[in-house]
Each structure stands twice: as C-alpha cells, then as structure tokens.
Design a protein around this motif. Structure first.
Motif, PDB file in Angstrom:
ATOM      1  N   GLN A  41       0.835  -1.184   0.000  1.00  0.00           N
ATOM      2  CA  GLN A  41       0.000   0.000   0.000  1.00  0.00           C
ATOM      3  C   GLN A  41       0.876   1.242   0.000  1.00  0.00           C
ATOM      4  O   GLN A  41       2.091   1.169   0.160  1.00  0.00           O
ATOM      5  CB  GLN A  41      -0.932   0.017   1.216  1.00  0.00           C
ATOM      6  CG  GLN A  41      -1.957  -1.094   1.199  1.00  0.00           C
ATOM      7  CD  GLN A  41      -2.985  -0.938   2.291  1.00  0.00           C
ATOM      8  OE1 GLN A  41      -3.322   0.180   2.676  1.00  0.00           O
ATOM      9  NE2 GLN A  41      -3.493  -2.037   2.788  1.00  0.00           N
ATOM     10  N   LYS A  98      -1.057  -0.722 -10.446  1.00  0.00           N
ATOM     11  CA  LYS A  98      -0.208  -1.167  -9.331  1.00  0.00           C
ATOM     12  C   LYS A  98       1.067  -1.801  -9.850  1.00  0.00           C
ATOM     13  O   LYS A  98       2.111  -1.763  -9.200  1.00  0.00           O
ATOM     14  CB  LYS A  98      -0.976  -2.173  -8.467  1.00  0.00           C
ATOM     15  CG  LYS A  98      -2.052  -1.541  -7.594  1.00  0.00           C
ATOM     16  CD  LYS A  98      -2.560  -2.553  -6.585  1.00  0.00           C
ATOM     17  CE  LYS A  98      -3.627  -1.948  -5.694  1.00  0.00           C
ATOM     18  NZ  LYS A  98      -3.076  -0.852  -4.869  1.00  0.00           N
ATOM     19  N   GLY A 150      -0.843   5.710  -4.835  1.00  0.00           N
ATOM     20  CA  GLY A 150      -0.709   4.356  -4.329  1.00  0.00           C
ATOM     21  C   GLY A 150       0.567   3.648  -4.758  1.00  0.00           C
ATOM     22  O   GLY A 150       0.895   2.595  -4.218  1.00  0.00           O
TER      23      GLY A 150
END
Lengths: 116, 110
Positions: free
Chosen positions: A42, B9, B102
C-alpha cells in the motif's frame, strides 16, 4: 543530497510495551518532519506533521495518545508507539525538509515494527 | 481535498521498450508534482519535480493541467529502472506536506 537517518531499521516488541523510533536529519535543519505509515503493498499514509518546538499535527484517525511524536530539536524527531498491539505492526517512514534543502523532502530508510 | 491516483499497481515491460507510469491528481489550486522512486531495500528518493522540467535517468514528466495528469515517461526502459514509483503532490497551502499516490511497481524484464 541531504540525509535523513532513521533508527532502528527493525524492531520487535512485545504487545503492551512501548517502542521509540528516531529520525535524524544529518546535514540540515529539518524545521518540519513528517511521519508516514506504510502497510504491505500500500502507499504511504501520512500520520502526523511536526514542526520543531511545537506540538505535532495529527491526521484524522491517528491516535495522538498512541503515537507520540516529539520534535525537540531541528535535527531530531521521535515517534513512540505506546502500548503496542500486533495491528501496529507496520513500516514507519519519516521525512524532513527545511530551508536548507530548498524545501525538498528527504526520507529516512524506514523502520519495520513487529509487535508480537 | 487533494488526491493522487496511480491507476496501475504493476507495470511490466521488456528492456528497451517505452514506459509510461500514469499519475492523475485532484487539487483546486496550483500544486507541485513530484515523482519519487524506491529501489529494492532502499529509501524513497526524489526522482524529479515538475517545476524543474528536467530529465533524470532518462525519465521525464510533464504537468498537464487540463488533464490533471503528471505521467512519468521513459523512451527505453532499462532493467535497473525496476522499482516502486510514487507520484506525490504538494499543495500551495500545505507547507511541505506531500500526498502520495498508491504507487506503481515497474518491472523491466530482460
């Protein structure tokens, strides 16, 4: 560039005890220091902002009585996790900046806290 | 409120391929935008900032106020570019406080 040093890099403590993490600016005066927390995979979540000689400003949801931040000098800020619980286990990162850094923020190496 | 979004991500590319790491932000004023990089087992370090308009390690990023984006680009990725990349924003009333996205893990395969 400027250096921010964090200590310890890893610490294991028992549940219910307190642990202190130090953050030092080695070659500049950090008028402002920031403490972040990072859970696995995170992003960094800001916990609090501390200005030298004054009380820290905590982000919403961060317990100031649990995470004690002291910024007593221009080169040292400390984060004390009081009455630690396993859910406090995390990666804690400090950063600092000031006029000497042109307000560029430099980060410490981070501290892994494991509460068992 | 200020917010930084990195939609990916993980980004995996082959060595020599172009790479673009996306960053979008929301802020009502005129922000400063940064890219930070974290190599394996190392601390976060500043890669570049939009006001410098510089190229670091072959990376560039242009602030697009219309699209509220600050994408990081490199024409030819290298294996040593593999790292975590964080886009960050500093508001003009926030002192030195940074708000982070993030993060995107870039993997450059041989």
């Amino acid at each position: 560039g400027a250096v921010v040093s964090q200590h310890p890099s890893r610490v294991i403590c028992k549940s219910g005890t307190s642990v202190k993490i130090e953050c030092r600016s080695l070659d500049f005066q950090a008028t402002t220091m920031f403490w972040y927390r990072q859970f696995p995979k995170q992003s960094l979540m800001l916990m609090a902002t501390s200005n030298e000689g004054s009380k820290a400003t905590y982000e919403q949801g961060v317990e100031k009585d649990k995470f004690l931040i002291n910024h007593a000098s221009l080169t040292l800020s400390t984060l004390t996790v009081t009455s630690a619980h396993p859910e406090d286990s995390s990666f804690y990162i400090c950063s600092g900046g000031g006029r000497q850094t042109g307000n560029t923020i430099y980060f410490g190496e981070g501290s892994w806290l494991t509460v068992v | 409120a200020q917010r930084v979004t990195q939609p990916e991500k993980l980004l995996s590319v082959f060595k020599g391929a172009p790479v673009e790491l996306k960053c979008n932000y929301s802020y009502s004023g005129s922000p400063e935008l940064f890219w930070y990089v974290q190599y394996s087992r190392q601390r976060l370090q500043l890669l570049l900032r939009h006001i410098s308009r510089e190229s670091i390690k072959g990376f560039t990023a242009d602030l697009n106020k219309g699209e509220t984006s600050f994408h990081l680009k490199k024409p030819f990725a290298q294996e040593e570019d593999s790292a975590m990349y964080y886009c960050a924003l500093r508001g003009n009333n926030a002192g030195n406080m940074l708000t982070f996205g993030g993060g995107t893990r870039l993997m450059v395969k041989p």
